[in-house]
Scaffold this motif. Structure first.
Motif, PDB file in Angstrom:
ATOM      1  N   ILE A  62     -27.473  22.069 -35.647  1.00  0.00           N
ATOM      2  CA  ILE A  62     -26.810  22.558 -36.866  1.00  0.00           C
ATOM      3  C   ILE A  62     -25.580  23.377 -36.499  1.00  0.00           C
ATOM      4  O   ILE A  62     -24.515  23.221 -37.096  1.00  0.00           O
ATOM      5  N   ASP A  63     -25.702  24.248 -35.509  1.00  0.00           N
ATOM      6  CA  ASP A  63     -24.553  25.030 -35.053  1.00  0.00           C
ATOM      7  C   ASP A  63     -23.443  24.125 -34.526  1.00  0.00           C
ATOM      8  O   ASP A  63     -22.262  24.335 -34.800  1.00  0.00           O
ATOM      9  N   TYR A  64     -23.810  23.109 -33.776  1.00  0.00           N
ATOM     10  CA  TYR A  64     -22.843  22.158 -33.224  1.00  0.00           C
ATOM     11  C   TYR A  64     -22.106  21.431 -34.352  1.00  0.00           C
ATOM     12  O   TYR A  64     -20.893  21.285 -34.328  1.00  0.00           O
ATOM     13  N   ARG A  65     -22.831  21.009 -35.370  1.00  0.00           N
ATOM     14  CA  ARG A  65     -22.213  20.315 -36.496  1.00  0.00           C
ATOM     15  C   ARG A  65     -21.293  21.241 -37.261  1.00  0.00           C
ATOM     16  O   ARG A  65     -20.208  20.859 -37.682  1.00  0.00           O
ATOM     17  N   ARG A  66     -21.723  22.476 -37.482  1.00  0.00           N
ATOM     18  CA  ARG A  66     -20.860  23.458 -38.183  1.00  0.00           C
ATOM     19  C   ARG A  66     -19.559  23.668 -37.427  1.00  0.00           C
ATOM     20  O   ARG A  66     -18.503  23.722 -38.047  1.00  0.00           O
ATOM     21  N   ALA A  67     -19.651  23.818 -36.130  1.00  0.00           N
ATOM     22  CA  ALA A  67     -18.465  24.033 -35.311  1.00  0.00           C
ATOM     23  C   ALA A  67     -17.520  22.830 -35.415  1.00  0.00           C
ATOM     24  O   ALA A  67     -16.299  22.989 -35.497  1.00  0.00           O
ATOM     25  N   GLY A  68     -18.074  21.632 -35.429  1.00  0.00           N
ATOM     26  CA  GLY A  68     -17.266  20.427 -35.535  1.00  0.00           C
ATOM     27  C   GLY A  68     -16.637  20.258 -36.894  1.00  0.00           C
ATOM     28  O   GLY A  68     -15.600  19.615 -37.043  1.00  0.00           O
ATOM     29  N   LEU A  69     -17.226  20.854 -37.925  1.00  0.00           N
ATOM     30  CA  LEU A  69     -16.698  20.770 -39.281  1.00  0.00           C
ATOM     31  C   LEU A  69     -15.777  21.948 -39.602  1.00  0.00           C
ATOM     32  O   LEU A  69     -15.329  22.091 -40.741  1.00  0.00           O
TER      33      LEU A  69
END
Length: 95
Positions: free
Chosen positions: A83-90
């Motif tokens: 989830i953190d990885y996806r947030r950072a990518g968005l």
């Protein structure tokens, strides 16, 4: 009828049904118009494309089901990290 449903098979949520009404020209009740016959050929001619679309949709559904199964196997720590990885990518911020 439930007897014809295979175990483990997924049922469609909705089905579009097209009724082909027999339009008969005035004067000859046993003949269809050329326009109606041409329209019927057009409908039949779309069969292969519809089958390709269904095949693609079924393949996509299988991918979705496999992804859901893989996500169910993740640990809580793996889920938080993802989830953190996806947030950072968005463009979002991580906690």
């Amino acid at each position: 009828m439930r007897g014809d449903h295979q175990p483990g098979a997924t049922r469609l949520g909705s089905v579009e049904v097209m009724t082909v009404a027999k339009k008969q020209p005035v004067g000859d009740p046993d003949r269809r118009s050329l326009a109606e016959i041409a329209r019927l050929f057009d409908v039949v001619g779309r069969e292969a494309e519809v089958i390709r679309q269904i095949d693609g949709s079924v393949a996509h559904l299988h991918q979705v089901q496999q992804a859901k199964a893989a996500l169910r196997d993740l640990t809580a720590a793996e889920l938080r990290a993802a989830i953190d990885y996806r947030r950072a990518g968005l463009g979002g911020e991580t906690a």
